[in-house]
Design an enzyme around this catalytic site. Structure first.
Site, PDB file in Angstrom:
ATOM      1  N   ARG A   1      -7.814   0.005  -5.699  1.00 27.30           N
ATOM      2  CA  ARG A   1      -6.813  -0.748  -4.942  1.00 27.30           C
ATOM      3  C   ARG A   1      -6.964  -2.248  -5.166  1.00 27.30           C
ATOM      4  O   ARG A   1      -8.003  -2.827  -4.856  1.00 27.30           O
ATOM      5  CB  ARG A   1      -6.956  -0.437  -3.436  1.00 27.30           C
ATOM      6  CG  ARG A   1      -6.287  -1.415  -2.504  1.00 27.30           C
ATOM      7  CD  ARG A   1      -4.769  -1.408  -2.618  1.00 27.30           C
ATOM      8  NE  ARG A   1      -4.162  -2.367  -1.697  1.00 27.30           N
ATOM      9  CZ  ARG A   1      -2.930  -2.834  -1.832  1.00 27.30           C
ATOM     10  NH1 ARG A   1      -2.178  -2.451  -2.839  1.00 27.30           N
ATOM     11  NH2 ARG A   1      -2.444  -3.697  -0.963  1.00 27.30           N
TER      12      ARG A   1
ATOM     13  N   GLN B   1       3.545  -6.957   0.469  1.00 31.30           N
ATOM     14  CA  GLN B   1       3.268  -7.520   1.788  1.00 31.30           C
ATOM     15  C   GLN B   1       4.234  -8.655   2.125  1.00 31.30           C
ATOM     16  O   GLN B   1       4.870  -9.211   1.227  1.00 31.30           O
ATOM     17  CB  GLN B   1       1.803  -7.957   1.857  1.00 31.30           C
ATOM     18  CG  GLN B   1       0.926  -6.708   1.823  1.00 31.30           C
ATOM     19  CD  GLN B   1      -0.537  -6.977   1.965  1.00 31.30           C
ATOM     20  OE1 GLN B   1      -1.001  -8.079   1.711  1.00 31.30           O
ATOM     21  NE2 GLN B   1      -1.276  -5.961   2.344  1.00 31.30           N
TER      22      GLN B   1
ATOM     23  N   GLU C   1       0.800  -1.240   0.000  1.00 32.82           N
ATOM     24  CA  GLU C   1       0.000   0.000   0.000  1.00 32.82           C
ATOM     25  C   GLU C   1       0.829   1.285   0.000  1.00 32.82           C
ATOM     26  O   GLU C   1       0.309   2.349   0.336  1.00 32.82           O
ATOM     27  CB  GLU C   1      -0.985   0.027   1.171  1.00 32.82           C
ATOM     28  CG  GLU C   1      -2.052  -1.053   1.088  1.00 32.82           C
ATOM     29  CD  GLU C   1      -3.038  -0.987   2.238  1.00 32.82           C
ATOM     30  OE1 GLU C   1      -3.931  -0.140   2.202  1.00 32.82           O
ATOM     31  OE2 GLU C   1      -2.896  -1.798   3.185  1.00 32.82           O
TER      32      GLU C   1
ATOM     33  N   THR D   1       0.369   2.265  -8.192  1.00 28.29           N
ATOM     34  CA  THR D   1      -0.218   3.545  -8.610  1.00 28.29           C
ATOM     35  C   THR D   1       0.807   4.327  -9.427  1.00 28.29           C
ATOM     36  O   THR D   1       0.477   4.933 -10.442  1.00 28.29           O
ATOM     37  CB  THR D   1      -0.645   4.366  -7.369  1.00 28.29           C
ATOM     38  OG1 THR D   1      -1.422   3.512  -6.533  1.00 28.29           O
ATOM     39  CG2 THR D   1      -1.447   5.581  -7.759  1.00 28.29           C
TER      40      THR D   1
ATOM     41  N   ASP E   1       7.206  -4.090 -11.022  1.00 32.06           N
ATOM     42  CA  ASP E   1       6.357  -3.849  -9.850  1.00 32.06           C
ATOM     43  C   ASP E   1       6.194  -5.174  -9.097  1.00 32.06           C
ATOM     44  O   ASP E   1       6.003  -6.225  -9.714  1.00 32.06           O
ATOM     45  CB  ASP E   1       4.993  -3.333 -10.354  1.00 32.06           C
ATOM     46  CG  ASP E   1       4.053  -2.989  -9.218  1.00 32.06           C
ATOM     47  OD1 ASP E   1       4.526  -2.760  -8.095  1.00 32.06           O
ATOM     48  OD2 ASP E   1       2.824  -2.938  -9.464  1.00 32.06           O
TER      49      ASP E   1
END
Ligand SMILES: Nc1nc2c(ncn2[C@@H]2O[C@H](COP(=O)(O)OP(=O)(O)O)[C@@H](O)[C@H]2O)c(=O)[nH]1
Ligand SMILES: [Mg+2]
Length: 382
Positions: free
Chosen positions: A204, A230, A54, A59, A226
């Site tokens: 998201r 997590q 996150e 993005t 990318d």
């Protein structure tokens, strides 16, 4: 010198036969081509997007497409629409559940039933337009209730995705459906909601594994890699560690008062710094330029303005003004910079808002200069 003489047509005419001249020209052309090939191979730029979950990696990659004019395919837009529907309904479920647990009273008691109804939504059900528009009025009513607003203000105490507010503020536009008979263009499905670039930037969806996207910039292929951020995803990172030109390390700077989704206890910023430590001090990346993005500046500014939290509660050695964005940013920059062990290794940084295309345009221009400049330096050293 010698090759200049050979390339002069007048001199060549007296020394060689026309066939020989032609052969020499051809071999010169081939040499040029090989040189060009070598050059373009070396000039590929591989950028690794790293950072905790996150922090804004995916993005940033979406912005690269937007800024360089690569449109999202219709199929992908349809997929994002589904993701947005899911983000909204799941986000509201989290808010209703948190309101219940935090014992916050409803402003309108009727919303108790509305809340129960939304909680019954089974996350595994496919949320198509029909089902979403069925839920939409209830979602809109709940979002207006001060009980849900209060739970939202206390969001640092539970796990809520950052884009939920953006989508709920736009629920009327997102749930717009024009049934076929009312469509002014008589199209079969009506001019329903289509996600805008801004909506797509807010959608998201956690990245699983590794995804790559190459964009030619000034004729140089920029390969963006990318990865999932997590804990469970990080063991896959090392697979993409070779031939890296630059690492863009993203940090969500607004998360100083939040804990991890993974264990619900570790401070998110602390986790992020630990990951940064393993990257910036890793010998594999000795010659790799590392660019730190202190991201989510918009959310950080909002958080400081709200006055509901303070960085000093979580970082007691913070000595700046608790409400001043620049002070907090300087502290955060130092918090990350201080883990770098090699004083000679440069660390480039930017304060960013990954959902803001204009901001990323400016930042990426600077990043591109840094990368190309450093790449040129290392080419000259070879
Ligand atoms: N407001 C705001 N939201 C952001 C920013 N950067 C990312 N987001 C949102 O934060 C969420 C997580 O971003 P994402 O790119 O998926 O993070 P990743 O796990 O690092 O790939 C998404 O909903 C993004 O829209 C930012 O600078 N400001
Ligand atoms: Mg991602």
């Amino acid at each position: 010198m010698a090759s200049d003489m050979f390339s002069c047509p007048c001199c060549l005419r007296f020394k060689f036969s026309p066939e020989e001249i032609e052969q020499r020209y051809r071999s010169q052309e081939i040499d040029k081509m090989i040189e060009k090939e070598k050059h373009s191979f070396r000039r590929q730029v591989k950028l690794l997007l790293l950072g905790a979950g996150e922090s804004g990696k995916s993005t940033f990659l979406k912005q690269m497409r937007i800024i360089h004019g690569i449109k999202f395919e219709p199929e992908l837009i349809r997929e994002y629409k589904q993701v947005i529907y899911q983000n909204i309904v799941k986000g509201m479920k989290v808010l209703v559940d948190a309101r219940n647990k935090l014992d916050i009273p409803w402003e309108h008691p009727v919303n108790n039933d509305n809340g129960e109804y939304i909680l019954k939504y089974d996350n595994s059900l496919v949320l198509d337009t029909r089902l979403f528009t069925h839920y939409a009025p209830t979602l809109g009513d709940l979002w207006k209730d001060s009980g849900i607003k209060r739970a939202f203000e206390r969001r640092r105490e539970f796990q809520l995705s950052d884009s939920v507010q953006y989508f709920l503020d736009n629920i009327d536009r997102i749930s717009r459906v024009v049934s076929p008979q009312y469509c002014p263009y008589h199209c079969p499905y009506g001019p329903d909601y289509i996600p805008t670039n801004r909506d797509i930037l807010h959608a998201r969806k956690a990245t699983k594994g590794i995804s790559e996207f190459t964009i030619p910039i000034h004729n140089i292929p920029f390969r963006f890699v990318d990865v999932g951020g997590q804990r469970s995803q990080r063991q896959k990172w090392f697979q993409c560690f070779d031939s890296v030109t630059s690492i863009l390390f993203l940090v969500s700077s607004s998360e100083f008062d939040q804990v991890l989704v993974e264990d619900r206890k570790t401070n998110r910023l602390e986790e992020s710094r630990n990951i940064f430590d393993t990257i910036v001090n890793n010998l594999i990346f000795r010659g790799v330029s590392i660019i730190l993005f202190l991201n989510k500046t918009d959310l950080l500014a909002e958080k400081l303005k709200s006055g509901e939290t303070s960085i000093r509660w979580f970082f007691p050695d913070y000595s700046g003004d608790e409400k001043k964005l620049a002070d907090v940013q300087t502290f955060l920059l130092e918090y990350f910079r201080s883990v770098k062990r090699d004083p000679k290794k440069p660390l480039f940084y930017h304060f960013t808002t990954a959902v803001d295309t204009e901001n990323i345009k400016v930042v990426f221009n600077a990043v591109k200069d840094t990368i190309l400049h450093r790449n040129l330096e290392s080419l000259m050293l070879q």
